[in-house]
Design a protein around this motif. Structure first.
Motif, PDB file in Angstrom:
ATOM      1  N   PHE A 127      75.226  59.735  -8.749  1.00  0.00           N
ATOM      2  CA  PHE A 127      75.350  60.823  -9.722  1.00  0.00           C
ATOM      3  C   PHE A 127      74.097  60.905 -10.590  1.00  0.00           C
ATOM      4  O   PHE A 127      73.566  61.993 -10.832  1.00  0.00           O
ATOM      5  CB  PHE A 127      76.588  60.616 -10.604  1.00  0.00           C
ATOM      6  N   SER A 128      73.607  59.764 -11.036  1.00  0.00           N
ATOM      7  CA  SER A 128      72.412  59.756 -11.890  1.00  0.00           C
ATOM      8  C   SER A 128      71.197  60.275 -11.145  1.00  0.00           C
ATOM      9  O   SER A 128      70.380  61.035 -11.697  1.00  0.00           O
ATOM     10  CB  SER A 128      72.129  58.333 -12.388  1.00  0.00           C
ATOM     11  N   LEU A 129      71.045  59.905  -9.866  1.00  0.00           N
ATOM     12  CA  LEU A 129      69.913  60.356  -9.065  1.00  0.00           C
ATOM     13  C   LEU A 129      69.977  61.861  -8.849  1.00  0.00           C
ATOM     14  O   LEU A 129      68.977  62.572  -9.038  1.00  0.00           O
ATOM     15  CB  LEU A 129      69.895  59.616  -7.736  1.00  0.00           C
ATOM     16  N   VAL A 130      71.148  62.381  -8.486  1.00  0.00           N
ATOM     17  CA  VAL A 130      71.305  63.820  -8.271  1.00  0.00           C
ATOM     18  C   VAL A 130      71.083  64.573  -9.578  1.00  0.00           C
ATOM     19  O   VAL A 130      70.423  65.614  -9.615  1.00  0.00           O
ATOM     20  CB  VAL A 130      72.693  64.135  -7.661  1.00  0.00           C
ATOM     21  N   TYR A 131      71.595  64.079 -10.657  1.00  0.00           N
ATOM     22  CA  TYR A 131      71.427  64.737 -11.963  1.00  0.00           C
ATOM     23  C   TYR A 131      69.949  64.767 -12.363  1.00  0.00           C
ATOM     24  O   TYR A 131      69.450  65.765 -12.857  1.00  0.00           O
ATOM     25  CB  TYR A 131      72.264  63.997 -13.026  1.00  0.00           C
ATOM     26  N   ALA A 132      69.243  63.659 -12.109  1.00  0.00           N
ATOM     27  CA  ALA A 132      67.816  63.590 -12.470  1.00  0.00           C
ATOM     28  C   ALA A 132      66.989  64.556 -11.607  1.00  0.00           C
ATOM     29  O   ALA A 132      66.016  65.136 -12.087  1.00  0.00           O
ATOM     30  CB  ALA A 132      67.304  62.170 -12.298  1.00  0.00           C
ATOM     31  N   LEU A 133      67.360  64.735 -10.346  1.00  0.00           N
ATOM     32  CA  LEU A 133      66.618  65.628  -9.466  1.00  0.00           C
ATOM     33  C   LEU A 133      66.889  67.105  -9.772  1.00  0.00           C
ATOM     34  O   LEU A 133      66.011  67.947  -9.571  1.00  0.00           O
ATOM     35  CB  LEU A 133      66.947  65.324  -8.010  1.00  0.00           C
ATOM     36  N   LEU A 134      68.086  67.430 -10.238  1.00  0.00           N
ATOM     37  CA  LEU A 134      68.447  68.816 -10.494  1.00  0.00           C
ATOM     38  C   LEU A 134      68.060  69.295 -11.880  1.00  0.00           C
ATOM     39  O   LEU A 134      67.968  70.496 -12.117  1.00  0.00           O
ATOM     40  CB  LEU A 134      69.953  69.034 -10.282  1.00  0.00           C
ATOM     41  N   VAL A 135      67.855  68.407 -12.796  1.00  0.00           N
ATOM     42  CA  VAL A 135      67.523  68.826 -14.179  1.00  0.00           C
ATOM     43  C   VAL A 135      66.062  68.771 -14.428  1.00  0.00           C
ATOM     44  O   VAL A 135      65.211  68.249 -13.924  1.00  0.00           O
ATOM     45  CB  VAL A 135      68.277  67.950 -15.197  1.00  0.00           C
TER      46      VAL A 135
END
Length: 70
Positions: free
Chosen positions: A62-70
């Motif tokens: 979740f943290s990796l996906v959130y960091a890539l999308l924001v």
């Protein structure tokens, strides 16, 4: 309705020594209804050993996906 105590007065009970009362054939200080001692297994069960890494992996993803999308 009146309340009447059904317990006998300990001073009036005859023929019973409360300090030495036991079931016949039972050694003094032992409970006749007690079974063998229960020794729970040591260490962690399989559930926590599987659940903790899964939760860590989900949080990391979740943290990796959130960091890539924001």
């Amino acid at each position: 309705m009146t309340y009447e105590n059904q317990d006998p007065d300990p001073g009036e009970v005859s023929g019973l020594d409360l300090m030495e009362a036991s079931v016949p054939g039972t050694p003094a200080g032992r409970m006749p209804e007690a079974g063998p001692p229960y020794h729970p297994p040591r260490g962690w069960g399989k559930g926590p050993l599987v659940a903790v890494p899964v939760i860590v992996a989900l949080v990391a993803a979740f943290s990796l996906v959130y960091a890539l999308l924001v």
